[in-house]
Every structure is written in C-alpha cells, then in structure tokens.
Design a protein around this motif. Sequence first.
Motif, mmCIF file in Angstrom:
data_model
loop_
_atom_site.group_PDB
_atom_site.id
_atom_site.type_symbol
_atom_site.label_atom_id
_atom_site.label_comp_id
_atom_site.label_asym_id
_atom_site.label_seq_id
_atom_site.Cartn_x
_atom_site.Cartn_y
_atom_site.Cartn_z
ATOM 1 N N LYS A 124 36.800 -23.417 -20.858
ATOM 2 C CA LYS A 124 37.780 -22.936 -22.267
ATOM 3 C C LYS A 124 37.250 -21.741 -22.697
ATOM 4 N N VAL A 125 36.248 -21.113 -22.159
ATOM 5 C CA VAL A 125 35.766 -19.953 -22.826
ATOM 6 C C VAL A 125 36.895 -18.833 -22.378
ATOM 7 N N PRO A 126 37.472 -18.015 -22.982
ATOM 8 C CA PRO A 126 38.330 -17.039 -22.665
ATOM 9 C C PRO A 126 37.832 -16.067 -21.797
ATOM 10 N N GLU A 127 36.665 -15.276 -22.105
ATOM 11 C CA GLU A 127 36.091 -14.375 -21.218
ATOM 12 C C GLU A 127 35.733 -14.615 -20.155
ATOM 13 N N LEU A 128 35.459 -16.032 -19.779
ATOM 14 C CA LEU A 128 34.904 -16.273 -18.503
ATOM 15 C C LEU A 128 36.066 -16.635 -17.276
ATOM 16 N N GLU A 129 35.705 -16.303 -16.161
ATOM 17 C CA GLU A 129 36.543 -16.525 -14.838
ATOM 18 C C GLU A 129 35.601 -17.395 -14.114
ATOM 19 N N LEU A 130 35.697 -18.751 -13.985
ATOM 20 C CA LEU A 130 34.710 -19.516 -13.374
ATOM 21 C C LEU A 130 35.272 -19.919 -12.032
ATOM 22 N N SER A 131 34.353 -19.725 -10.893
ATOM 23 C CA SER A 131 34.549 -20.257 -9.604
ATOM 24 C C SER A 131 33.464 -21.283 -9.321
ATOM 25 N N LEU A 132 34.248 -22.500 -8.734
ATOM 26 C CA LEU A 132 33.247 -23.483 -8.374
ATOM 27 C C LEU A 132 33.042 -23.735 -6.905
ATOM 28 N N PHE A 133 31.670 -23.581 -6.721
ATOM 29 C CA PHE A 133 31.298 -24.071 -5.298
ATOM 30 C C PHE A 133 30.650 -25.390 -5.136
ATOM 31 N N ASP A 134 31.189 -26.384 -4.343
ATOM 32 C CA ASP A 134 30.968 -27.488 -4.182
ATOM 33 C C ASP A 134 29.974 -27.826 -2.754
ATOM 34 N N GLY A 135 29.511 -26.936 -2.530
ATOM 35 C CA GLY A 135 28.893 -27.037 -1.179
ATOM 36 C C GLY A 135 29.413 -26.963 0.150
ATOM 37 N N LEU A 136 30.938 -27.283 0.070
ATOM 38 C CA LEU A 136 31.613 -27.163 1.135
ATOM 39 C C LEU A 136 32.479 -26.108 1.237
ATOM 40 N N ARG A 137 33.172 -25.994 -0.061
ATOM 41 C CA ARG A 137 34.180 -24.843 -0.103
ATOM 42 C C ARG A 137 33.992 -24.409 -1.854
ATOM 43 N N ASP A 148 27.947 -17.617 1.047
ATOM 44 C CA ASP A 148 28.009 -16.229 1.383
ATOM 45 C C ASP A 148 29.371 -15.732 1.536
ATOM 46 N N ARG A 149 30.085 -16.515 2.674
ATOM 47 C CA ARG A 149 31.463 -16.278 2.844
ATOM 48 C C ARG A 149 32.374 -16.156 1.796
ATOM 49 N N GLY A 150 32.111 -17.145 0.785
ATOM 50 C CA GLY A 150 32.819 -17.310 -0.300
ATOM 51 C C GLY A 150 32.559 -16.138 -1.270
ATOM 52 N N THR A 151 31.408 -15.855 -1.613
ATOM 53 C CA THR A 151 31.185 -14.738 -2.731
ATOM 54 C C THR A 151 31.741 -13.392 -2.095
ATOM 55 N N LYS A 152 32.020 -13.177 -1.026
ATOM 56 C CA LYS A 152 32.730 -12.094 -0.433
ATOM 57 C C LYS A 152 34.215 -11.844 -1.201
ATOM 58 N N HIS A 153 34.673 -12.911 -1.248
ATOM 59 C CA HIS A 153 36.094 -12.994 -1.737
ATOM 60 C C HIS A 153 36.055 -13.231 -3.083
ATOM 61 N N VAL A 154 35.051 -14.188 -3.818
ATOM 62 C CA VAL A 154 35.150 -14.468 -5.315
ATOM 63 C C VAL A 154 34.487 -13.334 -5.873
ATOM 64 N N GLN A 155 33.352 -12.529 -5.345
ATOM 65 C CA GLN A 155 32.911 -11.491 -5.898
ATOM 66 C C GLN A 155 32.440 -11.942 -7.417
ATOM 67 N N PRO A 156 31.562 -12.777 -7.514
ATOM 68 C CA PRO A 156 31.145 -13.146 -8.873
ATOM 69 C C PRO A 156 29.937 -12.175 -9.192
ATOM 70 N N GLU A 157 30.002 -12.016 -10.939
ATOM 71 C CA GLU A 157 29.007 -11.143 -11.470
ATOM 72 C C GLU A 157 27.764 -11.647 -11.724
ATOM 73 N N VAL A 158 27.852 -13.019 -11.792
ATOM 74 C CA VAL A 158 26.582 -13.772 -12.232
ATOM 75 C C VAL A 158 26.902 -15.273 -11.430
ATOM 76 N N TYR A 159 25.565 -15.861 -10.833
ATOM 77 C CA TYR A 159 25.595 -16.888 -9.980
ATOM 78 C C TYR A 159 24.906 -17.827 -11.205
ATOM 79 N N HIS A 160 25.266 -19.114 -11.445
ATOM 80 C CA HIS A 160 24.498 -20.135 -11.878
ATOM 81 C C HIS A 160 24.349 -21.469 -11.056
ATOM 82 N N GLN A 161 22.888 -21.804 -10.936
ATOM 83 C CA GLN A 161 22.772 -23.035 -10.232
ATOM 84 C C GLN A 161 22.307 -23.931 -11.324
ATOM 85 N N PRO A 162 23.018 -25.094 -11.484
ATOM 86 C CA PRO A 162 22.647 -25.966 -12.623
ATOM 87 C C PRO A 162 21.496 -27.175 -12.209
#
Length: 378
Positions: free
Chosen positions: A30-43, A83-97
């Motif tokens: 819900k935060v407008p400035e964020l573009e969130l991409s979710l990695f579920d371990g498989l895709r 690794d394969r996904g980040t080449k396409h998503v190109q996140p600026e920060v990665y968060h591991q919860p």
Amino acid sequence: MRIALDVSILHAPRTGIGEYALQLGRALQKVPELELSLFDGLRWRDDFPEAPRAGYGTLSQIVKAILPNAYQIRRQLMQRRFDRGTKHVQPEVYHQPSLWPLRFDGPTVMTLHDLTHVHYPETQPRDRLRAIERHLPIALQQASRILVDSQFIADEITHHYGVPHNKLQVAPLGFAPRFQPRSEEQLRMRLATYQLQMHSYYLCLGTLEPRKNLDLVIAAYLTLPDRIRQRMPLLIVGGRGWRQEQLKRIPHSAQAQGQVRLLGYEDENCVAELLAGAHALLFPSRYEGFGLPVLEAMASGTPVIASECAAIPEVAGQAALYVDPDDVDGCRSQMLALLDDDTLQATLREEGRQRARQFSWERCAQITVDTYRTAGHF
C-alpha cells in the motif's frame, strides 16, 4: 524503490513469522513509493501464497529422511532461482524476513525475530541448527540493516553477536483486522461448534514446545476447584513442536470430561474467533522476541495472563496480569483473581484495547520503508 521480499515462509503452516511476512507485505504493497516483487522460493510473483502448501510438513519429513543434507540443497536451489529472477526484477533492496538472506549484490535488509536457536537449540532440526550457526553470524555482519521486533531482541543481538546498535532497527509488529472484539451473536456458530460459552474458557495459543511453558498453565489449571473446571475448560491451540512431555501430564479424566481440550493447529479465522470469545489468554512463555498472541488478544478485548519474560512486557505494558514462569501458585492466583473480579476483567479489556492501538502493521511498514531508504542510501 524496487524491493524484493522473500515470502517462501508462507508455504509452511502459518506461525508468527509467517504472519509477519504476510501482514507486513500487505502493508508494504500500500506504500505508493514501493514496487514490491515477491519471491516464494520457487518463482517470482505479485501476490501472496494465501494458504500453506498441501502436505508441506509430511513432504519435508520424507525429503529429509531421503536426503540428509536436504536443507542445504533446498537453499542452493532457491539461490539459483533467486539469481535468475533478480536479473529481470532488478531490485534495489532485498529483504529477508526470516533468518539469513540469500546472496544479493545490492543492499540487504534482514529481520531477526529472536535467538531461539541460542537459548533452545534443541528446538531446531540438527541440519538447520548447523546451518544457522554457520551462516547467521556472517549474515549479521554483511546485512546493510537488521530489523527486530523488540528492543529486548536488539539488546540480545548486540550482546551475543556484537552487532552495533546503530545497525539495528526496532519495528514493532501489528495485528490483523480479524483480531477485534466480537459479540456473542457474532461468535455463536464457532462457540456452538466446540460447545463453549462466551467468556467461559481459558485459551493457550502457540506451537507446543517446552519454551511455551504449558506445564505451568496445566498444573495451575488442575489445582482450580472442580466446579470451576467444569464450567471453564482450558483450550490448547497450536501445532505440535519439539517434545510433548507436558501434554502427557494431563490426566485422562480431565480430557475425558472436556476440561482440558487439545485442539491442535487451527486456521486463522478459528483462532481469531476463539481468542475473542475467551475469558483470558494464558501465555506463560519463557522466551519470546515479541509475543504476537498477546497483542492479538489485547486487540480482541481479551484479558491476558502472561509471564514477565523476555519481550512480553514490552508488548503488554501495564495491560496484562503477570506471573513468574515457575510459580504455579502465582498463576493459579491470577486466574482466580480475574475470574472473581468483574471490574478487573473490564479494566483489562479496555486497557488491552488501548495498548493495542499503539501497534499496527502500517507503522511497522513505515519503519521498514525508512530502513530500506537507509540501507539503500536513498
């Protein structure tokens, strides 16, 4: 900001860390400035896994029996997909919860909820414990910023691992909208299912393992007069964890008469409704990095009797009754005091709701976003 959030924990049956990943993720979306991409371990995905993967626990046990190093293999496969996904998503920060992050070339934020592996190493599967001991200290060194649920855990991390306080950020948790006061009519069907009366049962919540200290509650409850136990059953809700000796100490007669009821793992809506209808949440845990059920009970208008341990007082403040985790008589006294005092019940219900208003997933998300900014130097 483009953020990668690991949500692979959501494939497992939902516990506290899974609830954190889901509710924080929804608030971040819900935060407008964020573009969130979710990695579920498989895709990579845009939505959250809404339910645990069918047969997750059974499959995990089978795989571990066949492959002794299954945990390491799973991490390696996740890393390749990541690794394969980040080449396409190109996140600026990665968060591991949850625990240590996968490898990432950019700024990394990790959340460390507690040091259970330090205080209760027996609760971890052997291969997982070895992996934690090997990888977590390195991850704490390499992470750009570390989120924690409480100041108690921040202090523990600094003391045990030597992490400087200025690298740690406390982001208290929140509670989902389903945790709210409910009327007897709203709970009528749920209570009827279990043959319960409104505000006429005690409730314990959490994975069944020794640090949750169910021994105390069971022993205290069984010393209550029989007339009270006949009308005030004790419900124990939670998935089975490590060691079950405390459950073996429950007399067969108490279970046969419906005084002590082991409900096992229940879905989130059932838990929320049972919590709202309870006379009190009994939460005598010896160690918690936050104690989410305490907050959820207060938000539901349910009185809390809890141990004065670890981060629990940081969450409940003055809105709970406290017990020594080794004092059976003290726990019994608090249970009786609450049972016999309508004014105390009303006070705890109101003070609990007021205390809960100080916590929200929106606030947790805003602190998290500020942490992303700091990690990425935005």
